[in-house]
Design a protein around this motif. Sequence first.
Motif, mmCIF file in Angstrom:
data_model
loop_
_atom_site.group_PDB
_atom_site.id
_atom_site.type_symbol
_atom_site.label_atom_id
_atom_site.label_comp_id
_atom_site.label_asym_id
_atom_site.label_seq_id
_atom_site.Cartn_x
_atom_site.Cartn_y
_atom_site.Cartn_z
ATOM 1 N N ASP A 35 89.154 2.406 83.145
ATOM 2 C CA ASP A 35 90.403 2.642 82.413
ATOM 3 C C ASP A 35 91.080 1.326 82.058
ATOM 4 O O ASP A 35 91.347 0.494 82.932
ATOM 5 C CB ASP A 35 91.361 3.489 83.263
ATOM 6 N N LEU B 105 87.248 15.202 87.657
ATOM 7 C CA LEU B 105 87.580 13.818 87.305
ATOM 8 C C LEU B 105 88.639 13.339 88.290
ATOM 9 O O LEU B 105 89.774 13.823 88.293
ATOM 10 C CB LEU B 105 88.087 13.737 85.866
ATOM 11 N N GLN C 104 84.330 5.999 85.292
ATOM 12 C CA GLN C 104 85.134 5.890 84.076
ATOM 13 C C GLN C 104 86.102 4.714 84.247
ATOM 14 O O GLN C 104 87.013 4.772 85.073
ATOM 15 C CB GLN C 104 85.904 7.181 83.813
ATOM 16 N N GLU D 177 89.501 0.854 87.927
ATOM 17 C CA GLU D 177 90.193 -0.164 87.139
ATOM 18 C C GLU D 177 89.677 -1.566 87.432
ATOM 19 O O GLU D 177 90.167 -2.541 86.865
ATOM 20 C CB GLU D 177 91.704 -0.092 87.413
ATOM 21 N N GLU E 242 87.568 7.531 88.283
ATOM 22 C CA GLU E 242 88.150 6.462 87.474
ATOM 23 C C GLU E 242 88.267 5.184 88.291
ATOM 24 O O GLU E 242 88.623 5.215 89.477
ATOM 25 C CB GLU E 242 89.521 6.879 86.961
ATOM 26 N N PHE F 97 91.155 10.731 89.779
ATOM 27 C CA PHE F 97 92.003 9.614 89.392
ATOM 28 C C PHE F 97 92.543 8.908 90.641
ATOM 29 O O PHE F 97 92.500 9.466 91.749
ATOM 30 C CB PHE F 97 93.178 10.109 88.546
#
Length: 284
Positions: free
Chosen positions: A219, A164, A217, A200, A198, A166
């Motif tokens: 966020d 994962l 993913q 945004e 991730e 980030f």
Amino acid sequence: MMNSVFFDHATIDRWISEDAPLLDLTSHMLEVGQQSATIEFVIRHDGIVACTEEVQRILTHCGATTQSLIASGSTVTAGDVLLCAEGPAHAILRAWKVGQNLLEYACGVARTSSKMRAEIAKHNPHIALLTTRKHAPGLRGIALKATLSAGALPHRLGLSETILIFPQHIALLGGWDQLKQMLTKKKPGFAEKKIVIEAESVEQAYQAIEAGADVIQFDKVDPNQLQQWVSVLRADWPSGVFLAAGGINVNNVGQYAQTGVDGLVTSSLHYAAPADIGVRIQPK
């Protein structure tokens, strides 16, 4: 019986010794420890059972014998006896609060997990409810069993099992171009793993796809905004998998269930209100 999460004997004994490392001083002073007694753990509201098997083991380690037990994953109503045991009073009293505390936490998590799953099912029963590794140290096994008991699934149990990426990782690499280069080089060696990145914003999502993501993913994205982004992204990337994370709880999970994502990732279950568990102890 829901008993798939492994707790070794040392863990059970550590829970007991944390509360009564040497002796129960009150029972010793009152000289009630040798008489026979019974204990019942009673739930005061409707809910989902979790961790009764571990409470049984606590009682066994203390020297009591379980007479009846409602298995984890079962649906119960107010007044149901989750577990009944008998034995010498010193064993019953030593196990009492450890067992009650465990049930209150685990059944509380299971109850909230069940509520969130029910809310998701109103909109799309195929969306997964996924739990994170964000909880107080030492709670992983209990939190996992409690959420599994209500049908939630683990998103990530630890750093060793998933990839994962980030924004912090991307910053350390130097940017999206460097990430793409690294994934092009290393991804074949992790063929059995999904690459989750991730994002945004929708711009970051496209950068992640270009870099080699299998899963995006999102966020802390507003559900209305997220619904628009997922609709656009699915048109361009039909095979993509999308997750929503950050701030998802029992109050807004229904909104996120309508965004078109494949899974909802939440830490809130680990901090659910405890169940109300009463305890009856009587001489036998």
